[in-house]
Motif scaffolding. Sequence first.
Motif, PDB file in Angstrom:
ATOM      1  N   HIS A 168      33.990  74.882  38.150  1.00 10.52           N
ATOM      2  CA  HIS A 168      34.923  75.780  38.111  1.00 10.52           C
ATOM      3  C   HIS A 168      36.189  74.847  37.422  1.00 10.52           C
ATOM      4  N   THR A 171      38.806  74.663  40.521  1.00  7.01           N
ATOM      5  CA  THR A 171      38.452  74.325  42.162  1.00  7.01           C
ATOM      6  C   THR A 171      37.182  73.639  42.069  1.00  7.01           C
ATOM      7  N   LYS A 189      33.920  74.575  50.327  1.00  9.86           N
ATOM      8  CA  LYS A 189      34.773  75.172  51.148  1.00  9.86           C
ATOM      9  C   LYS A 189      34.261  76.551  51.863  1.00  9.86           C
ATOM     10  N   CYS A 213      41.144  81.966  36.371  1.00 10.08           N
ATOM     11  CA  CYS A 213      40.545  83.183  37.015  1.00 10.08           C
ATOM     12  C   CYS A 213      39.594  82.409  38.257  1.00 10.08           C
ATOM     13  N   ALA A 214      39.716  83.132  39.242  1.00  8.58           N
ATOM     14  CA  ALA A 214      38.917  82.635  40.360  1.00  8.58           C
ATOM     15  C   ALA A 214      37.405  83.127  40.314  1.00  8.58           C
ATOM     16  N   ASP A 231      33.365  87.471  43.810  1.00 10.08           N
ATOM     17  CA  ASP A 231      34.677  87.351  44.680  1.00 10.08           C
ATOM     18  C   ASP A 231      34.505  86.276  45.553  1.00 10.08           C
ATOM     19  N   PRO A 232      35.474  85.458  45.379  1.00  7.57           N
ATOM     20  CA  PRO A 232      35.471  84.064  46.167  1.00  7.57           C
ATOM     21  C   PRO A 232      35.528  84.000  47.743  1.00  7.57           C
ATOM     22  N   THR A 233      36.142  85.365  48.133  1.00  4.84           N
ATOM     23  CA  THR A 233      36.176  85.695  49.532  1.00  4.84           C
ATOM     24  C   THR A 233      35.180  86.576  50.217  1.00  4.84           C
TER      25      THR A 233
ATOM     26  N   GLU B 658      45.301  79.013  45.999  1.00  5.15           N
ATOM     27  CA  GLU B 658      43.896  78.504  46.214  1.00  5.15           C
ATOM     28  C   GLU B 658      42.694  79.021  45.552  1.00  5.15           C
ATOM     29  N   TYR B 659      43.038  79.906  44.636  1.00  5.11           N
ATOM     30  CA  TYR B 659      41.937  80.581  43.777  1.00  5.11           C
ATOM     31  C   TYR B 659      40.986  81.424  44.810  1.00  5.11           C
ATOM     32  N   LYS B 660      41.708  82.368  45.207  1.00  4.36           N
ATOM     33  CA  LYS B 660      40.864  83.267  45.948  1.00  4.36           C
ATOM     34  C   LYS B 660      41.205  84.600  45.742  1.00  4.36           C
ATOM     35  N   GLU B 661      41.942  85.004  44.383  1.00  2.00           N
ATOM     36  CA  GLU B 661      42.061  86.231  44.385  1.00  2.00           C
ATOM     37  C   GLU B 661      40.834  86.824  43.381  1.00  2.00           C
TER      38      GLU B 661
END
Lengths: 530, 661
Positions: A168, A171, A189, A213-214, A231-233, B658-661
């Motif tokens: 990425h 990150t 993480k 962009c994440a 979606d990273p979350t 934190e690149y979490k969006e």
Amino acid sequence: MHHWTKYVRVVEILRIVCLLQASVVYETFLTDAHLRFEANLATFYRIRKDSPALNLYFPRESLKPHSRQESSSKSAFRDHCETLYTRSAGAWRDAGLSGLLNEIANSSAEVPKWLGVSSSCVLALLRWVSSFHSSLFPHLTLSSEEMTAEFSQVLDWSDCAVRGFAWHPHTQKCAVALSDDSIKIYNPKSATTPTLKHRLQRSVAALQWKPLCASALAVACHNCLLVWHVDPTSLSTRPSSGCAQVLSHPGHSPVTSVAWSPNGPLLVSASPRDTALLVWDVAVESCVPLHRVGGGGVTYLSWSPDGSRVLAATPSSLFRVWETRMWTCERWPSLKGRCQSGCWSPDGSRLLFTVQGETVIYALTFTDNPGVPLMMSGGPKAATVVADLSETTLNTPDGDIMVGGEIQSLAWDPRGERLAVHVKGDAGAGRPAMIAVFKTQISPAFKLLPCGFVQGEAGTEPRLMQFNPNYQHGAQLTVCWSNGKITHVPFCFMSAGNPQPGLGGSPSFPLTQGRPADYNNQTLYTELIS
Amino acid sequence: MFSSDQSCWFVRKVICWRAVASMAWSVLLLLPTTALFVLLSRFSLFHPILWMSECLSLLTSASAIFSFILLCGVVLMVGFFNLEYYTVVPSIACSKIALLGQVLHPRQFVHSLVHCIMGVVVAWCCAFTIGGRYRSLGHPCTQDESSSGPEMCLNEYHLVLLLAGAFIGYSHSLVGVVYNMNYVSFHTMQQYKYLRFKGALPLVVKASAVQALYCLRSFLLLYFFMGYAPRAWICKTLDLSINSSIHSLDSVSSLLDLSLLYHLWISGTFLLLTWYITVLLFRIFVTEVYSFPVQSTFTEDAHQCLPKVITGTQPMILKFLALQDLALLSQHSPSRRLEVFSLSQPGGHPHIWTALSKECLSLLSDLTERLVAHHDTVATNGRAKSQSTGSNKRSTTSSEGSVTSVGMEDMKTPRPSALIRTPGSVFLRSSVGAGLRTPLTTPFTPDLDSPFSSPALRRLTGPLEPQGALSPGFSSIQSPHVMRRGPKLWSASTDSQLNGSPPPSPGPAPSPSQAQLKPSFLVTFLQNRKDQLPEASSQALFADSQVHIWALQGLSHLVAASFSEDQYGIVQTTLPTILSTLLLLQEAVDRHFKLPHTSSKPGHCSCSMGDDSYKTLRFALRSTLKTAVYRITATFGGHLHAVQMSAEHRKRLQHFLEYKE
């Protein structure tokens, strides 16, 4: 598997080839990278703390490559009589005009005789024309899989457990494409490693994360482009195929290369069968094909880090450099072979490229005036040779090693201080594939000096490499090996241009004993500043 | 007065010239197109030499030049209509009634009529060019042995060709309304005009051929059933007689004449191709980038500078081009960026940056307000807030929007608890039901399939509904899940309890007098037509979002560039506002995409000539917005912690960092 670069040896070469002076002197020093790290424990631990353990291992046995084909499920069902009309419609949908004609010609019992004969004739004519076309462009005779293997940046793509790797850009997250057509995303993480699978995700040739962009990951597949939104979350380990946008365009298959624009929403994709370079606006799933005569396809794309230019290689001895403001291109013909790989300096002013069948690296310099068409901007008139990696023998304590050969791919670290060159080698001739590393300097003048080699365990060879764009302490080269391991080779250095505050106290690694004092003066290539 | 003067210079100096240039090119391109048409229309496989020589002699004849001049006139007319009718903000019909209103609008009527006539003219030229049996309307014939001498008979082939031309001309105009053909979209990628034209030409040829095929199909059907009417009329007015020895063309066998079909199709394709090329050239020319000066040394040119131009509203094209220029300069030209970051010479004020950033921010906050208002409207099912959003609705007005006050009160009450036990409501309900023939649907309400729409509407739209929900069993008590879920999902509806004064007992009561309440057919029909077209309200919200996209790109690139280029720190002062505006918009957009009936992925576009890029603008906006925030956070990184902002925004920004969006 979690041992840091245990099996990686860095072979330091002080001078490889002094091309300009035509004098070839080798002095090599062999060290074990692991030991060398322990010699500088403080730095080592600091790095280790920062860089999470992302050493991955994908044994080939664990990956079942499924030989699934589009029509293979047909055999599982009972043959069932369909009308000619249904079959023809199906053939038209599946394979277009030639499929339709084929269907009609094959079912001559059901159609009027004149129709069967005429469709056979048209089919024969089509085949003749296409054979004529492919005699102009021999790569068109390859099957899709062979084509992907031929033009991929991965060495020996079809045999590889790891077929693609992408860090990425912002990150510490990476995506790994495996030979079972799945993509795994590793994020140190988070505990979840999402696995991406899609019906259309077959024979992945390249993948890249969208900058700024994440979540978006573009994947070049067999006959389409997939843009995953992971979606990273999210805690899901199997994102549904609804998370992927499918971008396909008729005739654009197989896709062998993709590149995101570094600061915008655009994505370019290339297929060796399609003469057009496609520029996608991914958010609205629309594309603009950029047709140019000549070349017979597009095989490899690389967008310069400043976003102003795109390198587009073709299967024939021609490549183009597109300027991205008005999308005009500059042709670079009359090479010995096709352009195999290329990479841009971080400021986008220099392009290094290699040509299939040659063992040298060429450089092109662009003066920076965006917007002006390249032909008028006083761009380079000819490429200059900056390094020669032809075969040679090194004397090491382990014995003589043959190095050099054709170049598979190039990678330049994001700071522009290290250049990694993936050399194909030749197993039969005792030259293993390996990665040569050069130190580079971009400003005020372009300099290239040898740094060392990266070798793997005995019997393994590097297949794919990429620099980690987020490494704090210098450069980190990620290498995928033929045995399915992925390791990270750090190069710790003080940046010449802007010293890193985080590493201010730690000295650069003590280079090996017996190092000549005039090391830095032995540059391989220096640009003449007039 | 000043503003009109200001708008004048741009239209006069730029737009008109661009239109003229595009028309000139289309007239030039008419030449090869006509030659190609002549070649194809007279094509004969077995006499190639004769074919070529005939075509050459036709092309050089004086009469051909006359018909070519006619065609040029038609093309100029089409070009003029393009200039007159083009728009950069598409009008999106949110309901079928609104679409009908657009089609029947007098302005559109003129457009259709003129295109119909032009279609006839082109078809006449085609008939003339093809020659042979198509050449003239009448031909001498001997009707009877009894009548003396030859008289003129109607040549039906000619008539069919003319009518086909008229039909295709009219359908071009009609399809133009439905698919927004007058909408001019701007491209993400900049390309030179020639290359853009070259790239689009194959698509245009394909589109015109396909469209001509569809038109031909419809026309033949129409002619098959209604063909006798125009034929009889023409015969009567022009005093022609019908040749009884030849079969009339409105029979299956004579309409399936391959040569006739081919000639009709090729003429239709030729007609559409010339018009489409004119439209294409107009679009390409008018959307070309115009570079406005950032600042001017002379005060009389000050109104032509970017900061002044960007704040104007009329004409829209000027604002669009100004914002496009801003987006491009912020990305590509460091020297013009320096001018933006410069200070005014006496005084040292950052006037340029202030003007530009203020305009961009106001555009973005307008959009945020619009989205919030829409969300509130949807949340209360188009009931409570409909009046407040009235100012925001742009394209369509509900043609029968007057609601009796009783009905209004009724529709405002989402009190679920009150709905359940009120036996007296039956009478109130039925009395209200009569006044409810015209329920209020704002442009932004979702369609009535939503389980949360007003039950009164559901009843009126009876035939569309599944019967289970319609039956008297629907009467409030037996459907508690709807009632329970309503307020939970749409919490915003509670505020209507505060400002509205709910009557004690409204609600969808059992309707005992079905016959009395049964709506008439017309009402049902109109109600069904007034249904929201799916997604149309969402598209209408984002119809002009191209400006927002450019504003986002321009702002974010300028802010990112200011990190290294802004010598005086003028951007820093506006950074908190910019960030909060972006984050507010981000929140509003996120909420909008979570609404039902807003698909989260762009659909696939067809290859017709109508530009449907407005349908996907919201996706482009969503992605641009995210990229814009990331661009700022990626450039500034940890420095953003020093920027003042609310805790909520800080949290949101942390996600971006934190690149979490």
